[in-house]
Scaffold this active site. Structure first.
Site, PDB file in Angstrom:
ATOM      1  N   ASP A 201      -5.788  -8.641   1.989  1.00 11.20           N
ATOM      2  CA  ASP A 201      -5.697  -9.971   1.761  1.00 11.20           C
ATOM      3  C   ASP A 201      -6.780 -10.165   0.627  1.00 11.20           C
ATOM      4  O   ASP A 201      -6.076 -11.104  -0.323  1.00 11.20           O
ATOM      5  CB  ASP A 201      -6.358 -10.434   2.872  1.00 11.20           C
ATOM      6  CG  ASP A 201      -5.425 -10.152   4.144  1.00 11.20           C
ATOM      7  OD1 ASP A 201      -4.289 -10.063   4.243  1.00 11.20           O
ATOM      8  OD2 ASP A 201      -6.021 -10.442   5.318  1.00 11.20           O
TER       9      ASP A 201
ATOM     10  N   ASN B 113       0.845  -1.449   0.008  1.00  8.11           N
ATOM     11  CA  ASN B 113      -0.043  -0.123  -0.060  1.00  8.11           C
ATOM     12  C   ASN B 113       0.962   1.324  -0.130  1.00  8.11           C
ATOM     13  O   ASN B 113       2.181   1.225  -0.191  1.00  8.11           O
ATOM     14  CB  ASN B 113      -1.040  -0.022   1.148  1.00  8.11           C
ATOM     15  CG  ASN B 113      -0.286  -0.061   2.553  1.00  8.11           C
ATOM     16  OD1 ASN B 113       0.839   0.403   2.892  1.00  8.11           O
ATOM     17  ND2 ASN B 113      -0.835  -0.815   3.661  1.00  8.11           N
ATOM     18  N   ARG B 114       0.123   2.468   0.166  1.00  7.11           N
ATOM     19  CA  ARG B 114       1.016   3.738  -0.268  1.00  7.11           C
ATOM     20  C   ARG B 114       2.135   3.917   1.078  1.00  7.11           C
ATOM     21  O   ARG B 114       3.228   4.160   0.797  1.00  7.11           O
ATOM     22  CB  ARG B 114       0.080   4.887  -0.208  1.00  7.11           C
ATOM     23  CG  ARG B 114      -0.674   4.779  -1.318  1.00  7.11           C
ATOM     24  CD  ARG B 114      -1.652   6.214  -1.361  1.00  7.11           C
ATOM     25  NE  ARG B 114      -2.560   5.883  -0.371  1.00  7.11           N
ATOM     26  CZ  ARG B 114      -3.701   6.761  -0.179  1.00  7.11           C
ATOM     27  NH1 ARG B 114      -3.840   7.614  -1.146  1.00  7.11           N
ATOM     28  NH2 ARG B 114      -4.573   6.438   0.802  1.00  7.11           N
ATOM     29  N   ALA B 115       1.636   3.725   2.282  1.00 10.05           N
ATOM     30  CA  ALA B 115       2.724   3.825   3.312  1.00 10.05           C
ATOM     31  C   ALA B 115       3.965   2.864   3.373  1.00 10.05           C
ATOM     32  O   ALA B 115       4.909   3.188   3.610  1.00 10.05           O
ATOM     33  CB  ALA B 115       1.931   3.514   4.810  1.00 10.05           C
ATOM     34  N   GLU B 116       3.347   1.400   2.795  1.00  6.87           N
ATOM     35  CA  GLU B 116       4.409   0.403   2.813  1.00  6.87           C
ATOM     36  C   GLU B 116       5.531   0.809   1.737  1.00  6.87           C
ATOM     37  O   GLU B 116       6.725   0.569   2.023  1.00  6.87           O
ATOM     38  CB  GLU B 116       3.860  -0.918   2.571  1.00  6.87           C
ATOM     39  CG  GLU B 116       2.901  -1.481   3.823  1.00  6.87           C
ATOM     40  CD  GLU B 116       2.120  -2.558   3.518  1.00  6.87           C
ATOM     41  OE1 GLU B 116       1.735  -3.359   4.422  1.00  6.87           O
ATOM     42  OE2 GLU B 116       1.749  -2.993   2.158  1.00  6.87           O
TER      43      GLU B 116
END
Length: 318
Positions: free
Chosen positions: A268, A195-198
């Site tokens: 998921d 995701n964006r943060a990851e």
């Protein structure tokens, strides 16, 4: 062209990763505790669901594909609950047991349809718990069409390069839901789904869309990925890949307008859908819009949820 239900039913996905047990305590909130300024929940109902890699496996199964879950759990009561739930869902399992490991439990207390608190029960393993499962992995790998690694950063997938290498050598697409700031251990996979943060944790914050594209393509090239799938919440999803002549290209799928009830487990669902579709022989460019739609369906449900074939495609493709 979308796959038929029979196409999915013949597809086989091997899910490897950190399995968890999700527990929910539901109750009424009618007063504040005299001991501290916190709500008092009178629990009236309890529920258990598959979490982590087990929820990924459930999503693969719910969509219609065959699924095997390979993981290590503790020798404890939550592990027995996990086994029971997996059996009830018809998910094939290859479960190792480690007495030094606590089976991960996430307990959510719900009052007035709102999550009030989450309590996690886990311990960091002192050793690579899935290393002992390598022989089992090599045994079941040939029976599957795609491999999905569900990494929740709990220590179960600290060293997975060998598993990725074996799967790619066997011609299997490899999908990874990544965690942490070092993605080098995922090198050689078919695709990652941060995701964006990851992603920002790995490539740094981007100034604008063009800067994001440069950073994403650089990471894709560095890791030797076929494509990088970025989940962007209300901005939909982006696929970074290269053209037949090696030029970087970007494919954006806008978010589908839906009322968001709970984002728990949406990632998921996205990677499980991608894995099932790639196991059917679909390419990433065609699979990403469908995975985006599946994710938009489950955020309208409470808690860890899954998307069925009928919800995703409608009965006309069955």
């Amino acid at each position: 062209m979308n796959p038929s239900l029979s196409d999915l039913q013949s597809a086989r996905v091997l899910v490897v990763g950190d399995a968890m047990l999700d527990r929910y305590w539901f109750g009424a909130v009618e007063r504040i505790s005299p001991e501290a300024p916190v709500p008092v929940v009178r629990v009236s109902r309890e529920e258990e669901r598959l979490g982590g890699a087990a929820n990924v496996a459930l999503n693969v199964k719910t969509l219609g594909a065959q699924c095997t879950l390979l993981t290590v759990v503790g020798d404890d009561e939550p592990a027995r609950s996990l086994r029971r739930l997996l059996e009830a869902q018809g998910i094939t399992t290859v479960l190792g047991s480690d007495p030094k490991l606590y089976t991960i439990v996430k307990l959510r207390v719900i009052g007035r349809s709102q999550q009030l608190i989450r309590v996690d029960f886990e311990n960091q393993p002192e050793h690579e718990v899935l290393q002992q499962m390598l022989a089992d992995y090599e045994r079941v790998l040939p029976d599957h069409d795609a491999v999905l690694f569900s990494d929740y950063g709990k220590g179960g997938l600290t060293h997975i390069p060998r598993m990725i290498e074996l799967a790619r050598a066997a011609g299997k697409p490899v999908l990874v839901d990544p965690k942490g700031s070092d993605y080098s251990r995922y090198a050689g996979a078919t695709t990652l789904t941060p995701n964006r943060a990851e992603l920002a944790q790995v490539v740094g914050p981007w100034r604008d869309e063009a800067d994001l594209h440069r950073r994403a393509h650089a990471l894709r090239e560095e890791l030797g990925l076929d494509g990088l799938v970025l989940t962007r919440s209300e901005e939909g999803m982006s696929l970074f890949e290269k053209t037949a002549d090696g030029q970087p290209t970007h494919f954006q799928v806008p978010a589908q307008a839906r009322e968001v009830f709970d984002v728990t487990g949406a990632g998921d669902t996205v990677i499980a859908t991608l894995a099932a579709l790639l196991a059917c022989g679909m390419n990433l460019r065609d699979a990403v819009p469908l995975a985006n739609r599946a994710g938009s369906i489950v955020v309208g449900k409470f808690g860890t949820a899954s998307c069925s074939f009928e919800e995703l495609f409608g009965k006309e493709t069955a």
